[in-house]
Design an enzyme around this catalytic site. Sequence first.
Site, short mmCIF file in Angstrom:
data_model
loop_
_atom_site.label_atom_id
_atom_site.label_comp_id
_atom_site.label_asym_id
_atom_site.label_seq_id
_atom_site.Cartn_x
_atom_site.Cartn_y
_atom_site.Cartn_z
CD1 TRP A 28 -6.18 2.40 0.38
CD2 TRP A 28 -5.40 1.59 2.32
NE1 TRP A 28 -7.24 1.90 1.09
CE2 TRP A 28 -6.80 1.40 2.28
CE3 TRP A 28 -4.69 1.16 3.44
CZ2 TRP A 28 -7.50 0.79 3.32
CZ3 TRP A 28 -5.38 0.56 4.49
CH2 TRP A 28 -6.77 0.38 4.42
CG ASP A 73 -1.57 -1.34 -2.09
OD1 ASP A 73 -2.23 -2.34 -2.44
OD2 ASP A 73 -1.85 -0.66 -1.08
CE LYS A 112 -9.93 -3.38 0.02
NZ LYS A 112 -8.67 -2.93 0.59
C1 LIG Z 1 -7.86 -2.37 1.49
C2 LIG Z 1 -6.56 -1.84 1.04
C3 LIG Z 1 -5.40 -1.98 1.83
C4 LIG Z 1 -5.42 -2.65 3.19
O1 LIG Z 1 -5.52 -3.99 3.03
P1 LIG Z 1 -5.44 -4.99 4.29
O2 LIG Z 1 -5.44 -6.32 3.62
O3 LIG Z 1 -6.65 -4.73 5.13
O4 LIG Z 1 -4.19 -4.70 5.02
C5 LIG Z 1 -4.22 -1.49 1.33
N1 LIG Z 1 -4.16 -0.89 0.14
C6 LIG Z 1 -5.23 -0.73 -0.65
C7 LIG Z 1 -5.10 -0.07 -1.98
C8 LIG Z 1 -6.47 -1.20 -0.22
O5 LIG Z 1 -7.55 -1.04 -1.00
#
Ligand SMILES: *Cc1c(COP(=O)(O)O)cnc(C)c1O
Length: 362
Positions: A104, A173, A197
């Site tokens: 990511w 993030d 998540k």
């Molecule tokens: C799942 C995830 C993403 C992507 O998320 P989307 O909502 O599908 O764009 C980005 N960063 C992390 C750390 C993730 O676990």
Amino acid sequence: MTQNRIYNFNAGPAALPLPVLEEIQESFLNFAGSGMSITEISHRSKWFDDVINDAAERTKRLLNLDNRFKILFIQGGASMQFCMIPMNLLPEGRSADYVNTGTWSTKAIKEVKVLGKNVNIAGSSEDKNFSYIPKDLQFSRDAAYVHITSNNTIKGTQWAQFPDTQGIPLMADMSSDIMSRPFDTAPFGVIYAGAQKNIGPSGICMVIIRDDMLERVPENLPAMLKYTTYSEKNSMYNTPPCFTIYTVQLVLKWLEETVGGLDKMEEINNKKAELLYSLFDSSSFYRGTAEKDSRSKMNVTFRLPDEELEKAFIQKALDNGFGGLKGHRSVGGCRASIYNATGLDAIEALVDFMKTFEKNNG
Ligand SMILES: *Cc1c(COP(=O)(O)O)cnc(C)c1O
């Protein structure tokens, strides 16, 4: 019907707390006495105002955020934030520092480059296949911000402590570990998390932004890609995904009122992770893939002695009611995602199953 629910270790979309699903079911045909479903009401109604405002208030209380922070709800997932952050917060001629800790982070870095902006890699764990959180970080003194991925969903690593950036705003993030533990929010300019998540279904990204960051937003950006559009219109410049935001509100209510806040949540999450990692540490059959001091308490990645056994393990687990244990397609192996909604009972049952599987196949 609830008896048929499996132990859900999916990485995302992932398990939701059962009381939340039950409340949705209960309120689905007639939301808050409106005579309509949450999927049928206007986002301009008092009913929905209450939902989105309550979700924001609960976020502030849970994370102990001061009044400088605004809570925004933006579509496009966490992936959209990979470009929105540099578009909004990285002025021309400046550069941003990124720490590369996996899939990511790599994607986030790529978006800065697509925009033709300057990015400096302040640290990376690519040399060992992203199996650890780097400690040796080189921040540029004039960086506009420092970007990190707090929990690496695919590689199974997590920052135990956030880096000291000496006043440079941190962007994080936190898609896969937001609301899993308390932390000091003061160094952060932006915290963002795709909901699917740890805090809801897919369809929305929560963006927590400090007011001095909003001052950086340039005028010449399309409305939908501008943080100020969302902050000025309470995230309702266009139609938001009402059902998703409603579910986020219920998850946050569950965290506050049923779990009892993030200190309690962290305690439970620590116990859950400890159960699995102590199994790895006492077994030569299961091998964790992350270095010990970088282990994630949300995504527990591991290998078995060979790929045949891994295949058999994942299938046998499914047959026994444990879903989602296959590793991400880019890395293989196994992964148990143990977000907030996956209870201690699920981990205990999984560990029992794993011990039996080892006895029969080890
Ligand atoms: C799942 C995830 C993403 C992507 O998320 P989307 O909502 O599908 O764009 C980005 N960063 C992390 C750390 C993730 O676990």
